[in-house]
Motif scaffolding. Structure first.
Motif, mmCIF file in Angstrom:
data_model
loop_
_atom_site.group_PDB
_atom_site.id
_atom_site.type_symbol
_atom_site.label_atom_id
_atom_site.label_comp_id
_atom_site.label_asym_id
_atom_site.label_seq_id
_atom_site.Cartn_x
_atom_site.Cartn_y
_atom_site.Cartn_z
ATOM 1 N N ARG A 166 0.835 -1.201 0.000
ATOM 2 C CA ARG A 166 0.000 0.000 0.000
ATOM 3 C C ARG A 166 0.882 1.268 0.000
ATOM 4 N NH1 ARG A 166 -5.202 2.621 0.008
ATOM 5 N NH2 ARG A 166 -4.935 4.483 1.236
ATOM 6 N N SER A 167 2.072 1.142 0.624
ATOM 7 C CA SER A 167 2.938 2.323 0.723
ATOM 8 C C SER A 167 3.395 2.784 -0.663
ATOM 9 C CB SER A 167 4.140 2.023 1.606
ATOM 10 O OG SER A 167 4.848 0.914 1.103
ATOM 11 N N TYR A 168 3.564 1.843 -1.611
ATOM 12 C CA TYR A 168 3.917 2.243 -2.977
ATOM 13 C C TYR A 168 2.825 3.129 -3.536
ATOM 14 C CZ TYR A 168 7.574 -1.304 -3.539
ATOM 15 O OH TYR A 168 8.695 -2.055 -3.436
ATOM 16 N N TRP A 169 1.598 2.633 -3.363
ATOM 17 C CA TRP A 169 0.450 3.324 -3.925
ATOM 18 C C TRP A 169 0.374 4.731 -3.362
ATOM 19 C CZ3 TRP A 169 -4.194 5.382 -2.164
ATOM 20 C CH2 TRP A 169 -5.152 5.602 -3.149
ATOM 21 N N GLU A 170 0.500 4.817 -2.034
ATOM 22 C CA GLU A 170 0.372 6.128 -1.416
ATOM 23 C C GLU A 170 1.552 7.015 -1.773
ATOM 24 O OE1 GLU A 170 -1.465 6.214 2.673
ATOM 25 O OE2 GLU A 170 0.056 7.773 2.813
ATOM 26 N N GLY A 171 2.747 6.417 -1.845
ATOM 27 C CA GLY A 171 3.920 7.178 -2.241
ATOM 28 C C GLY A 171 3.715 7.806 -3.610
ATOM 29 N N SER A 172 3.148 7.033 -4.507
ATOM 30 C CA SER A 172 2.908 7.545 -5.859
ATOM 31 C C SER A 172 1.878 8.673 -5.849
ATOM 32 C CB SER A 172 2.439 6.389 -6.747
ATOM 33 O OG SER A 172 1.880 6.878 -7.923
ATOM 34 N N VAL A 173 0.794 8.472 -5.111
ATOM 35 C CA VAL A 173 -0.240 9.507 -5.056
ATOM 36 C C VAL A 173 0.309 10.783 -4.420
ATOM 37 C CG1 VAL A 173 -2.460 10.110 -4.025
ATOM 38 C CG2 VAL A 173 -2.148 7.879 -5.059
ATOM 39 N N ALA A 174 1.160 10.606 -3.402
ATOM 40 C CA ALA A 174 1.721 11.777 -2.736
ATOM 41 C C ALA A 174 2.663 12.548 -3.653
ATOM 42 C CB ALA A 174 2.463 11.350 -1.465
ATOM 43 N N LEU A 175 3.148 11.872 -4.714
ATOM 44 C CA LEU A 175 4.009 12.573 -5.664
ATOM 45 C C LEU A 175 3.201 13.251 -6.764
ATOM 46 C CD1 LEU A 175 6.932 10.035 -5.950
ATOM 47 C CD2 LEU A 175 7.062 12.339 -5.048
ATOM 48 N N THR B 213 -1.284 6.178 -11.285
ATOM 49 C CA THR B 213 -0.679 5.242 -10.344
ATOM 50 C C THR B 213 -0.917 3.809 -10.777
ATOM 51 O OG1 THR B 213 -1.047 6.809 -8.570
ATOM 52 C CG2 THR B 213 -0.638 4.551 -7.925
ATOM 53 N N LEU C 38 10.114 3.597 -4.768
ATOM 54 C CA LEU C 38 9.268 2.803 -5.654
ATOM 55 C C LEU C 38 10.159 1.774 -6.360
ATOM 56 C CD1 LEU C 38 7.023 5.726 -6.871
ATOM 57 C CD2 LEU C 38 6.477 3.946 -5.228
ATOM 58 N N TYR D 113 9.834 10.404 -11.803
ATOM 59 C CA TYR D 113 8.417 10.009 -11.826
ATOM 60 C C TYR D 113 7.486 11.211 -11.620
ATOM 61 C CZ TYR D 113 4.216 7.328 -10.487
ATOM 62 O OH TYR D 113 2.958 6.820 -10.403
ATOM 63 N N LEU E 144 9.928 17.768 -7.438
ATOM 64 C CA LEU E 144 8.612 18.314 -7.790
ATOM 65 C C LEU E 144 8.614 19.831 -7.680
ATOM 66 C CD1 LEU E 144 6.380 15.937 -5.622
ATOM 67 C CD2 LEU E 144 6.697 15.795 -8.071
#
Lengths: 286, 256
Positions: free
Chosen positions: A167-176, A183, B102, B112, B169
Protein backbone atom coordinates in the motif's frame (compact mmCIF):
# COMPACT_ATOMS: atom_id res chain seq x y z
CA UNK A 1 6.80 -42.27 19.91
CA UNK A 2 6.19 -45.33 17.72
CA UNK A 3 2.71 -44.12 17.08
CA UNK A 4 4.10 -40.76 15.95
CA UNK A 5 6.38 -42.46 13.47
CA UNK A 6 3.50 -44.55 12.16
CA UNK A 7 1.35 -41.48 11.61
CA UNK A 8 4.23 -39.67 9.92
CA UNK A 9 4.82 -42.59 7.59
CA UNK A 10 1.13 -42.80 6.76
CA UNK A 11 0.88 -39.07 6.00
CA UNK A 12 3.99 -39.29 3.87
CA UNK A 13 2.45 -42.13 1.89
CA UNK A 14 -0.71 -40.07 1.31
CA UNK A 15 1.35 -37.10 0.19
CA UNK A 16 3.36 -39.26 -2.19
CA UNK A 17 0.23 -40.83 -3.67
CA UNK A 18 -0.59 -37.53 -5.40
CA UNK A 19 2.82 -37.60 -7.00
CA UNK A 20 2.35 -41.26 -7.87
CA UNK A 21 -0.95 -40.42 -9.59
CA UNK A 22 0.77 -37.85 -11.78
CA UNK A 23 3.59 -40.27 -12.55
CA UNK A 24 1.24 -43.10 -13.52
CA UNK A 25 -0.82 -40.86 -15.81
CA UNK A 26 2.28 -39.41 -17.43
CA UNK A 27 3.94 -42.77 -18.01
CA UNK A 28 0.73 -44.32 -19.31
CA UNK A 29 -0.07 -41.53 -21.77
CA UNK A 30 3.44 -41.40 -23.10
CA UNK A 31 3.74 -45.19 -23.36
CA UNK A 32 0.51 -45.40 -25.33
CA UNK A 33 0.99 -42.31 -27.46
CA UNK A 34 4.68 -41.82 -28.21
CA UNK A 35 5.22 -44.93 -30.38
CA UNK A 36 2.56 -43.78 -32.84
CA UNK A 37 4.04 -40.29 -33.08
CA UNK A 38 7.41 -41.74 -34.03
CA UNK A 39 5.86 -44.31 -36.39
CA UNK A 40 3.91 -41.62 -38.21
CA UNK A 41 6.88 -39.27 -38.13
CA UNK A 42 6.99 -35.93 -36.33
CA UNK A 43 6.35 -34.01 -39.54
CA UNK A 44 3.33 -36.05 -40.62
CA UNK A 45 1.88 -36.03 -37.13
CA UNK A 46 2.24 -32.37 -36.15
CA UNK A 47 2.29 -30.64 -39.52
CA UNK A 48 -0.28 -32.49 -41.55
CA UNK A 49 -3.98 -31.68 -41.44
CA UNK A 50 -5.07 -35.11 -42.70
CA UNK A 51 -6.86 -36.90 -39.90
CA UNK A 52 -8.32 -40.06 -41.40
CA UNK A 53 -7.88 -42.78 -38.82
CA UNK A 54 -9.50 -45.35 -41.14
CA UNK A 55 -6.79 -44.78 -43.77
CA UNK A 56 -3.93 -44.50 -41.31
CA UNK A 57 -3.51 -40.71 -41.63
CA UNK A 58 -2.94 -39.13 -38.26
CA UNK A 59 -2.15 -35.44 -38.82
CA UNK A 60 -3.30 -33.21 -35.99
CA UNK A 61 -2.29 -29.80 -37.32
CA UNK A 62 -5.85 -28.57 -37.79
CA UNK A 63 -6.62 -29.43 -34.17
CA UNK A 64 -3.46 -27.77 -32.89
CA UNK A 65 -4.44 -24.64 -34.77
CA UNK A 66 -8.01 -25.02 -33.51
CA UNK A 67 -6.86 -25.28 -29.91
CA UNK A 68 -4.53 -22.33 -30.24
CA UNK A 69 -7.14 -20.18 -32.01
CA UNK A 70 -9.80 -20.87 -29.40
CA UNK A 71 -7.33 -20.33 -26.54
CA UNK A 72 -6.05 -17.09 -28.01
CA UNK A 73 -9.61 -15.85 -28.53
CA UNK A 74 -10.54 -16.83 -24.99
CA UNK A 75 -7.57 -14.95 -23.59
CA UNK A 76 -8.30 -11.85 -25.68
CA UNK A 77 -11.80 -11.80 -24.23
CA UNK A 78 -11.34 -13.32 -20.77
CA UNK A 79 -7.86 -11.93 -20.15
CA UNK A 80 -8.80 -8.36 -21.00
CA UNK A 81 -12.06 -8.54 -19.11
CA UNK A 82 -10.53 -10.31 -16.11
CA UNK A 83 -7.59 -7.94 -15.80
CA UNK A 84 -9.93 -4.98 -16.23
CA UNK A 85 -12.15 -6.30 -13.46
CA UNK A 86 -9.16 -6.85 -11.19
CA UNK A 87 -8.04 -3.26 -11.77
CA UNK A 88 -11.48 -1.82 -11.11
CA UNK A 89 -12.04 -3.95 -8.02
CA UNK A 90 -8.68 -3.19 -6.42
CA UNK A 91 -8.06 0.40 -7.49
CA UNK A 92 -11.29 2.20 -8.18
CA UNK A 93 -14.21 0.49 -6.51
CA UNK A 94 -15.22 1.06 -2.87
CA UNK A 95 -13.88 -1.88 -0.80
CA UNK A 96 -17.34 -2.92 0.33
CA UNK A 97 -18.61 -3.30 -3.24
CA UNK A 98 -15.42 -5.13 -4.20
CA UNK A 99 -15.87 -7.62 -1.38
CA UNK A 100 -19.32 -8.34 -2.80
CA UNK A 101 -18.31 -8.64 -6.45
CA UNK A 102 -15.17 -10.74 -6.04
CA UNK A 103 -16.94 -13.80 -4.55
CA UNK A 104 -19.59 -13.44 -7.24
CA UNK A 105 -16.97 -13.70 -9.97
CA UNK A 106 -15.40 -16.65 -8.19
CA UNK A 107 -18.80 -18.37 -8.19
CA UNK A 108 -18.50 -18.56 -11.98
CA UNK A 109 -15.83 -21.21 -11.43
CA UNK A 110 -18.40 -23.45 -9.76
CA UNK A 111 -20.77 -23.67 -12.72
CA UNK A 112 -20.33 -27.00 -14.56
CA UNK A 113 -18.80 -26.62 -18.00
CA UNK A 114 -21.70 -28.41 -19.67
CA UNK A 115 -23.94 -25.58 -18.50
CA UNK A 116 -21.66 -23.03 -20.15
CA UNK A 117 -21.78 -25.10 -23.34
CA UNK A 118 -25.54 -25.35 -23.21
CA UNK A 119 -25.93 -21.62 -22.68
CA UNK A 120 -23.59 -21.07 -25.60
CA UNK A 121 -25.56 -23.34 -27.93
CA UNK A 122 -28.92 -21.92 -26.94
CA UNK A 123 -28.10 -18.20 -26.91
CA UNK A 124 -24.72 -17.37 -28.41
CA UNK A 125 -24.64 -19.67 -31.44
CA UNK A 126 -27.97 -18.43 -32.93
CA UNK A 127 -26.90 -14.82 -32.42
CA UNK A 128 -23.63 -15.38 -34.27
CA UNK A 129 -25.42 -17.33 -37.03
CA UNK A 130 -28.07 -14.66 -37.51
CA UNK A 131 -25.98 -11.52 -37.22
CA UNK A 132 -22.49 -12.49 -38.37
CA UNK A 133 -23.18 -15.45 -40.68
CA UNK A 134 -21.61 -18.89 -40.88
CA UNK A 135 -22.89 -21.91 -39.01
CA UNK A 136 -22.74 -20.15 -35.63
CA UNK A 137 -20.80 -23.06 -34.13
CA UNK A 138 -17.41 -21.41 -34.47
CA UNK A 139 -14.07 -20.22 -33.11
CA UNK A 140 -15.83 -17.04 -31.99
CA UNK A 141 -18.54 -18.86 -30.03
CA UNK A 142 -15.95 -21.09 -28.33
CA UNK A 143 -13.74 -18.09 -27.55
CA UNK A 144 -16.56 -16.19 -25.90
CA UNK A 145 -17.72 -19.15 -23.83
CA UNK A 146 -14.17 -19.98 -22.77
CA UNK A 147 -13.46 -16.31 -22.14
CA UNK A 148 -16.22 -16.27 -19.54
CA UNK A 149 -15.03 -19.56 -18.09
CA UNK A 150 -11.48 -18.29 -17.49
CA UNK A 151 -12.71 -15.04 -15.90
CA UNK A 152 -12.61 -16.29 -12.29
CA UNK A 153 -9.07 -17.65 -12.68
CA UNK A 154 -7.69 -14.52 -14.30
CA UNK A 155 -9.60 -12.10 -12.09
CA UNK A 156 -8.92 -13.61 -8.71
CA UNK A 157 -5.21 -14.26 -9.31
CA UNK A 158 -4.76 -10.75 -10.75
CA UNK A 159 -6.55 -9.29 -7.74
CA UNK A 160 -4.20 -11.18 -5.42
CA UNK A 161 -1.21 -9.91 -7.41
CA UNK A 162 -2.40 -6.30 -7.28
CA UNK A 163 -3.20 -6.56 -3.59
CA UNK A 164 0.27 -7.93 -2.91
CA UNK A 165 1.80 -4.61 -4.02
CA UNK A 166 2.52 -2.73 -0.78
CA UNK A 167 0.00 0.00 0.00
CA UNK A 168 2.94 2.32 0.72
CA UNK A 169 3.92 2.24 -2.98
CA UNK A 170 0.45 3.32 -3.92
CA UNK A 171 0.37 6.13 -1.42
CA UNK A 172 3.92 7.18 -2.24
CA UNK A 173 2.91 7.54 -5.86
CA UNK A 174 -0.24 9.51 -5.06
CA UNK A 175 1.72 11.78 -2.74
CA UNK A 176 4.01 12.57 -5.66
CA UNK A 177 1.07 14.01 -7.55
CA UNK A 178 -0.11 10.98 -9.52
CA UNK A 179 -3.80 10.44 -10.17
CA UNK A 180 -5.39 7.07 -9.45
CA UNK A 181 -5.20 6.02 -13.08
CA UNK A 182 -1.58 7.16 -13.48
CA UNK A 183 -0.68 5.24 -10.34
CA UNK A 184 -2.46 2.17 -11.65
CA UNK A 185 -0.85 1.96 -15.05
CA UNK A 186 2.57 3.39 -14.26
CA UNK A 187 3.14 1.71 -10.91
CA UNK A 188 0.66 -0.98 -9.87
CA UNK A 189 0.52 -2.91 -13.15
CA UNK A 190 4.30 -2.91 -13.38
CA UNK A 191 4.81 -3.93 -9.77
CA UNK A 192 2.24 -6.74 -10.11
CA UNK A 193 3.37 -7.74 -13.59
CA UNK A 194 4.67 -11.21 -12.83
CA UNK A 195 1.53 -12.16 -10.91
CA UNK A 196 -0.65 -10.91 -13.72
CA UNK A 197 1.32 -12.87 -16.30
CA UNK A 198 0.93 -15.96 -14.12
CA UNK A 199 -2.84 -15.33 -13.96
CA UNK A 200 -3.10 -15.11 -17.73
CA UNK A 201 -1.01 -18.22 -18.32
CA UNK A 202 -3.04 -20.23 -15.81
CA UNK A 203 -6.17 -19.00 -17.58
CA UNK A 204 -4.69 -20.16 -20.88
CA UNK A 205 -4.06 -23.58 -19.40
CA UNK A 206 -7.68 -23.75 -18.35
CA UNK A 207 -8.95 -22.66 -21.77
CA UNK A 208 -6.69 -25.12 -23.55
CA UNK A 209 -7.82 -28.02 -21.38
CA UNK A 210 -11.55 -27.32 -21.43
CA UNK A 211 -13.46 -29.98 -23.37
CA UNK A 212 -17.21 -30.20 -22.84
CA UNK A 213 -18.18 -26.60 -23.45
CA UNK A 214 -15.94 -26.46 -26.50
CA UNK A 215 -17.38 -29.60 -28.07
CA UNK A 216 -20.85 -28.08 -27.75
CA UNK A 217 -20.14 -24.71 -29.38
CA UNK A 218 -17.06 -25.07 -31.60
CA UNK A 219 -18.57 -27.17 -34.40
CA UNK A 220 -15.78 -29.78 -34.38
CA UNK A 221 -15.07 -29.67 -38.13
CA UNK A 222 -11.77 -31.26 -39.17
CA UNK A 223 -10.32 -28.35 -41.08
CA UNK A 224 -7.98 -25.42 -40.57
CA UNK A 225 -10.27 -22.47 -39.82
CA UNK A 226 -10.16 -19.61 -42.31
CA UNK A 227 -11.98 -17.09 -40.12
CA UNK A 228 -13.34 -16.76 -36.59
CA UNK A 229 -16.78 -17.75 -37.92
CA UNK A 230 -15.56 -21.19 -39.10
CA UNK A 231 -16.08 -24.29 -36.98
CA UNK A 232 -13.00 -25.95 -35.46
CA UNK A 233 -12.05 -29.04 -33.55
CA UNK A 234 -9.64 -28.76 -30.63
CA UNK A 235 -7.22 -31.38 -29.33
CA UNK A 236 -9.39 -32.05 -26.31
CA UNK A 237 -12.60 -32.37 -28.32
CA UNK A 238 -10.90 -34.82 -30.65
CA UNK A 239 -10.07 -37.18 -27.83
CA UNK A 240 -13.50 -36.94 -26.25
CA UNK A 241 -15.38 -37.33 -29.54
CA UNK A 242 -13.55 -40.37 -30.87
CA UNK A 243 -12.54 -42.24 -27.72
CA UNK A 244 -15.81 -44.17 -27.68
CA UNK A 245 -15.22 -46.11 -30.88
CA UNK A 246 -11.46 -45.95 -31.38
CA UNK A 247 -9.31 -49.06 -31.31
CA UNK A 248 -5.83 -50.12 -32.31
CA UNK A 249 -3.76 -47.42 -34.03
CA UNK A 250 -6.66 -44.98 -33.86
CA UNK A 251 -6.74 -45.31 -30.11
CA UNK A 252 -2.97 -44.83 -29.96
CA UNK A 253 -3.34 -41.68 -32.06
CA UNK A 254 -5.79 -40.26 -29.54
CA UNK A 255 -3.26 -40.90 -26.79
CA UNK A 256 -0.69 -39.14 -28.96
CA UNK A 257 -3.06 -36.17 -29.12
CA UNK A 258 -3.13 -36.35 -25.33
CA UNK A 259 0.68 -36.32 -25.22
CA UNK A 260 0.69 -33.12 -27.26
CA UNK A 261 -1.88 -31.50 -25.01
CA UNK A 262 -0.06 -32.67 -21.90
CA UNK A 263 3.22 -31.20 -23.08
CA UNK A 264 1.70 -27.83 -23.95
CA UNK A 265 -0.13 -27.53 -20.64
CA UNK A 266 2.97 -28.55 -18.70
CA UNK A 267 4.93 -25.83 -20.46
CA UNK A 268 2.25 -23.24 -19.62
CA UNK A 269 2.11 -24.28 -15.97
CA UNK A 270 5.88 -24.24 -15.60
CA UNK A 271 6.04 -20.73 -17.01
CA UNK A 272 3.20 -19.60 -14.74
CA UNK A 273 4.83 -21.12 -11.68
CA UNK A 274 8.17 -19.51 -12.38
CA UNK A 275 6.47 -16.13 -12.71
CA UNK A 276 4.50 -16.68 -9.51
CA UNK A 277 7.70 -17.61 -7.65
CA UNK A 278 9.39 -14.49 -8.92
CA UNK A 279 6.58 -12.39 -7.46
CA UNK A 280 7.02 -14.01 -4.08
CA UNK A 281 10.77 -13.49 -4.15
CA UNK A 282 10.34 -9.84 -5.07
CA UNK A 283 7.81 -9.48 -2.27
CA UNK A 284 10.31 -10.78 0.26
CA UNK A 285 13.10 -8.63 -1.10
CA UNK A 286 11.32 -5.44 -0.24
CA UNK B 1 14.19 39.78 5.22
CA UNK B 2 12.26 39.87 8.45
CA UNK B 3 9.09 40.87 6.65
CA UNK B 4 9.41 38.08 4.16
CA UNK B 5 10.06 35.54 6.87
CA UNK B 6 6.76 36.31 8.46
CA UNK B 7 4.68 36.01 5.31
CA UNK B 8 2.40 33.07 5.84
CA UNK B 9 2.33 30.53 3.03
CA UNK B 10 -0.14 28.26 4.77
CA UNK B 11 -2.85 29.51 7.07
CA UNK B 12 -4.87 26.98 8.99
CA UNK B 13 -8.16 28.29 10.31
CA UNK B 14 -10.32 26.37 12.78
CA UNK B 15 -9.29 22.99 11.43
CA UNK B 16 -11.20 20.12 13.02
CA UNK B 17 -10.73 16.54 11.86
CA UNK B 18 -12.75 13.58 13.01
CA UNK B 19 -12.18 9.95 12.18
CA UNK B 20 -15.30 7.82 12.63
CA UNK B 21 -16.71 10.30 15.21
CA UNK B 22 -13.43 10.44 17.15
CA UNK B 23 -11.95 13.93 17.23
CA UNK B 24 -8.34 13.84 16.03
CA UNK B 25 -7.66 17.54 15.59
CA UNK B 26 -9.65 20.04 17.59
CA UNK B 27 -10.19 23.53 16.24
CA UNK B 28 -6.63 24.21 15.18
CA UNK B 29 -5.48 27.61 13.94
CA UNK B 30 -1.88 28.36 13.02
CA UNK B 31 0.20 29.47 10.12
CA UNK B 32 3.37 28.33 8.41
CA UNK B 33 5.68 31.05 7.14
CA UNK B 34 7.79 31.17 4.03
CA UNK B 35 11.43 30.29 4.62
CA UNK B 36 10.98 28.73 8.00
CA UNK B 37 11.31 25.32 9.49
CA UNK B 38 8.33 24.62 11.71
CA UNK B 39 8.66 21.64 14.02
CA UNK B 40 5.62 19.92 15.43
CA UNK B 41 6.19 17.96 18.60
CA UNK B 42 3.91 16.14 20.95
CA UNK B 43 3.30 12.69 22.39
CA UNK B 44 1.92 9.83 20.33
CA UNK B 45 -1.71 10.14 19.34
CA UNK B 46 -1.79 13.91 19.44
CA UNK B 47 -2.72 14.29 15.76
CA UNK B 48 0.64 15.32 14.30
CA UNK B 49 0.55 12.93 11.37
CA UNK B 50 -3.09 13.60 10.66
CA UNK B 51 -2.28 17.29 10.60
CA UNK B 52 0.45 16.76 8.00
CA UNK B 53 -1.79 14.56 5.92
CA UNK B 54 -4.38 17.33 5.87
CA UNK B 55 -1.91 19.70 4.28
CA UNK B 56 -1.81 17.70 1.04
CA UNK B 57 -5.18 16.05 1.51
CA UNK B 58 -3.82 12.53 1.80
CA UNK B 59 -6.49 11.86 4.39
CA UNK B 60 -9.00 11.92 1.53
CA UNK B 61 -7.68 8.50 0.56
CA UNK B 62 -8.55 6.82 3.84
CA UNK B 63 -12.06 6.12 4.92
CA UNK B 64 -13.82 7.85 7.77
CA UNK B 65 -12.05 11.21 7.87
CA UNK B 66 -14.19 14.33 8.08
CA UNK B 67 -12.65 17.76 7.91
CA UNK B 68 -14.09 21.17 8.78
CA UNK B 69 -12.33 24.50 8.75
CA UNK B 70 -10.00 25.95 6.20
CA UNK B 71 -6.44 25.51 5.07
CA UNK B 72 -5.30 28.38 2.88
CA UNK B 73 -2.29 27.73 0.66
CA UNK B 74 -1.20 31.08 -0.78
CA UNK B 75 -4.62 32.39 0.19
CA UNK B 76 -6.62 29.62 -1.52
CA UNK B 77 -8.63 27.07 0.41
CA UNK B 78 -7.32 23.61 -0.45
CA UNK B 79 -10.60 22.01 0.55
CA UNK B 80 -12.43 23.86 -2.20
CA UNK B 81 -14.08 21.25 -4.46
CA UNK B 82 -12.31 22.62 -7.53
CA UNK B 83 -8.85 21.98 -6.08
CA UNK B 84 -6.70 19.72 -8.24
CA UNK B 85 -5.37 17.33 -5.59
CA UNK B 86 -2.57 16.03 -7.84
CA UNK B 87 -1.40 19.63 -8.29
CA UNK B 88 -1.74 20.29 -4.55
CA UNK B 89 0.40 17.25 -3.72
CA UNK B 90 3.12 18.56 -6.00
CA UNK B 91 3.08 21.89 -4.17
CA UNK B 92 3.04 20.28 -0.75
CA UNK B 93 5.58 17.48 -1.00
CA UNK B 94 5.61 14.77 1.64
CA UNK B 95 8.33 12.56 3.09
CA UNK B 96 7.28 9.58 5.19
CA UNK B 97 8.73 8.09 8.34
CA UNK B 98 9.73 4.92 6.53
CA UNK B 99 11.46 5.51 3.20
CA UNK B 100 9.38 4.14 0.34
CA UNK B 101 11.50 3.90 -2.79
CA UNK B 102 9.27 2.80 -5.65
CA UNK B 103 10.40 -0.47 -7.27
CA UNK B 104 12.52 1.20 -9.96
CA UNK B 105 15.96 2.70 -10.39
CA UNK B 106 17.15 5.81 -8.56
CA UNK B 107 16.73 7.88 -11.71
CA UNK B 108 13.21 6.62 -12.38
CA UNK B 109 12.20 7.35 -8.81
CA UNK B 110 13.33 10.93 -9.23
CA UNK B 111 11.76 11.66 -12.61
CA UNK B 112 8.42 10.01 -11.83
CA UNK B 113 6.88 13.11 -10.24
CA UNK B 114 8.21 15.63 -12.79
CA UNK B 115 7.07 13.40 -15.65
CA UNK B 116 3.57 13.27 -14.18
CA UNK B 117 3.68 17.04 -13.99
CA UNK B 118 4.24 17.05 -17.75
CA UNK B 119 8.00 17.66 -18.00
CA UNK B 120 9.28 15.65 -20.97
CA UNK B 121 12.52 17.37 -21.90
CA UNK B 122 15.38 14.96 -21.14
CA UNK B 123 17.88 17.70 -20.30
CA UNK B 124 15.44 19.37 -17.95
CA UNK B 125 14.78 16.03 -16.21
CA UNK B 126 18.50 15.31 -15.86
CA UNK B 127 18.98 18.76 -14.41
CA UNK B 128 16.17 18.23 -11.90
CA UNK B 129 17.66 14.88 -10.89
CA UNK B 130 21.08 16.38 -10.30
CA UNK B 131 19.84 19.45 -8.45
CA UNK B 132 17.48 17.58 -6.18
CA UNK B 133 20.07 14.89 -5.36
CA UNK B 134 22.58 17.61 -4.53
CA UNK B 135 20.06 19.41 -2.34
CA UNK B 136 19.39 16.19 -0.45
CA UNK B 137 23.17 15.60 -0.02
CA UNK B 138 23.00 12.35 -1.95
CA UNK B 139 24.51 13.27 -5.32
CA UNK B 140 28.11 12.35 -4.53
CA UNK B 141 27.10 8.91 -3.27
CA UNK B 142 24.97 7.89 -6.24
CA UNK B 143 26.02 9.96 -9.24
CA UNK B 144 27.78 6.99 -10.85
CA UNK B 145 24.94 4.54 -10.36
CA UNK B 146 21.74 6.43 -11.08
CA UNK B 147 20.29 3.41 -12.85
CA UNK B 148 20.74 1.03 -9.96
CA UNK B 149 17.61 -0.28 -8.20
CA UNK B 150 16.68 2.24 -5.52
CA UNK B 151 16.00 -0.41 -2.91
CA UNK B 152 19.67 -1.42 -2.92
CA UNK B 153 20.52 1.87 -1.22
CA UNK B 154 21.00 1.93 2.54
CA UNK B 155 18.14 3.12 4.75
CA UNK B 156 19.61 6.58 5.20
CA UNK B 157 20.28 6.92 1.49
CA UNK B 158 16.76 5.77 0.69
CA UNK B 159 15.35 8.45 2.93
CA UNK B 160 17.49 11.13 1.30
CA UNK B 161 16.33 9.76 -2.06
CA UNK B 162 12.75 10.28 -0.87
CA UNK B 163 13.61 13.85 0.07
CA UNK B 164 15.25 14.38 -3.32
CA UNK B 165 12.25 12.84 -5.07
CA UNK B 166 9.96 15.35 -3.42
CA UNK B 167 12.35 18.23 -4.16
CA UNK B 168 12.27 17.27 -7.85
CA UNK B 169 8.61 18.31 -7.79
CA UNK B 170 9.81 21.81 -6.85
CA UNK B 171 7.26 22.08 -4.04
CA UNK B 172 6.47 25.23 -2.12
CA UNK B 173 6.13 23.40 1.15
CA UNK B 174 8.03 20.35 2.29
CA UNK B 175 6.32 18.27 4.95
CA UNK B 176 8.23 15.52 6.73
CA UNK B 177 6.66 12.95 9.00
CA UNK B 178 9.32 11.81 11.47
CA UNK B 179 11.80 11.47 8.61
CA UNK B 180 14.64 10.30 10.83
CA UNK B 181 12.86 7.87 13.14
CA UNK B 182 14.34 4.89 11.33
CA UNK B 183 17.78 6.36 10.69
CA UNK B 184 21.19 6.30 12.33
CA UNK B 185 22.65 9.54 13.81
CA UNK B 186 24.88 10.28 10.81
CA UNK B 187 22.06 9.97 8.29
CA UNK B 188 19.91 12.05 10.62
CA UNK B 189 22.54 14.78 10.67
CA UNK B 190 22.67 14.77 6.87
CA UNK B 191 18.92 15.18 6.61
CA UNK B 192 18.96 17.99 9.17
CA UNK B 193 21.74 19.73 7.24
CA UNK B 194 19.72 19.40 4.07
CA UNK B 195 16.69 20.92 5.76
CA UNK B 196 18.75 23.88 6.89
CA UNK B 197 19.89 24.53 3.32
CA UNK B 198 16.40 24.02 1.94
CA UNK B 199 14.58 26.56 4.04
CA UNK B 200 15.78 29.35 1.80
CA UNK B 201 13.57 27.91 -0.95
CA UNK B 202 10.83 25.96 0.78
CA UNK B 203 8.71 26.25 3.86
CA UNK B 204 9.33 23.13 5.92
CA UNK B 205 6.99 21.41 8.34
CA UNK B 206 8.72 18.74 10.35
CA UNK B 207 6.89 16.35 12.62
CA UNK B 208 9.23 14.71 15.06
CA UNK B 209 9.10 12.55 18.15
CA UNK B 210 12.60 13.60 19.01
CA UNK B 211 12.46 16.88 20.92
CA UNK B 212 16.21 17.34 20.55
CA UNK B 213 15.79 17.23 16.80
CA UNK B 214 13.09 19.88 17.02
CA UNK B 215 15.45 22.05 19.07
CA UNK B 216 18.29 21.57 16.57
CA UNK B 217 16.47 21.70 13.28
CA UNK B 218 13.64 24.19 13.50
CA UNK B 219 12.96 27.93 13.73
CA UNK B 220 9.57 27.68 15.36
CA UNK B 221 7.99 24.86 17.30
CA UNK B 222 4.37 23.92 17.86
CA UNK B 223 3.38 21.61 20.69
CA UNK B 224 0.34 19.39 20.04
CA UNK B 225 -1.46 17.46 22.73
CA UNK B 226 -4.56 15.33 22.18
CA UNK B 227 -5.40 17.13 18.97
CA UNK B 228 -5.02 20.61 20.38
CA UNK B 229 -2.38 23.21 19.77
CA UNK B 230 -1.07 23.96 23.23
CA UNK B 231 1.71 26.37 22.46
CA UNK B 232 3.61 27.70 19.50
CA UNK B 233 6.55 30.05 19.21
CA UNK B 234 10.24 30.50 18.44
CA UNK B 235 12.04 27.24 19.06
CA UNK B 236 14.57 28.83 21.43
CA UNK B 237 11.81 30.36 23.54
CA UNK B 238 9.68 27.18 23.64
CA UNK B 239 12.59 25.10 24.81
CA UNK B 240 13.97 27.53 27.37
CA UNK B 241 10.90 29.25 28.61
CA UNK B 242 7.62 27.47 27.79
CA UNK B 243 4.50 29.33 28.87
CA UNK B 244 2.22 26.36 29.32
CA UNK B 245 2.92 23.88 32.09
CA UNK B 246 2.03 20.94 29.83
CA UNK B 247 4.69 21.96 27.32
CA UNK B 248 7.22 22.11 30.09
CA UNK B 249 6.16 18.71 31.41
CA UNK B 250 6.51 17.17 27.97
CA UNK B 251 9.91 18.71 27.34
CA UNK B 252 11.36 17.57 30.66
CA UNK B 253 9.95 14.09 30.03
CA UNK B 254 7.19 14.04 32.59
CA UNK B 255 4.95 12.28 30.07
CA UNK B 256 4.87 11.11 26.45
Amino acid sequence: MRKDKLVAALLQAIALSALAGLMIITVFIFKEGLPLIFRTGLKDFFFSADWEPGKGNFGIMSMIIGSLAVTLGAMLIGGTLGLGMAIVLTQFCPPKLASLIKPTIELLAGIPSVVYGFMGVVTLVPIIRNYLGGPGLSVLAASIVLGIMVLPTVTSISIDALKAVPRSYWEGSVALGATRWQTTHMLMLKAARSGIVAAIILGMGRALGETMAVIMVAGNALEVPGSVLDPVRTLTSNIALEMGYASGEHREALFATGVTLFAVIMIFNTIALSFARRTIRQGRGQ
Amino acid sequence: MAAEENTPIIEIQNLTVTHFEKVILDNLSLSVHKNERLAIIGPANSGKTTFLRCLNRLNDLSQGFKVTGKILLNGRNIFHPATDTAQLRRKVGMVYAVPVPLPWSIYENLVYGPKLAGIKNKNRLDELVENSLKAAFLWDEVKDRLHMAARNLSGGQQQRLCVARVLALEPEVLVLDEPCSALDPISTAKIEDALFELKSRHAIVLVTNNTKQAARASDRTAFFLMGQLIEMGDTGRIFTNPVDKRTNDYLIGAFG
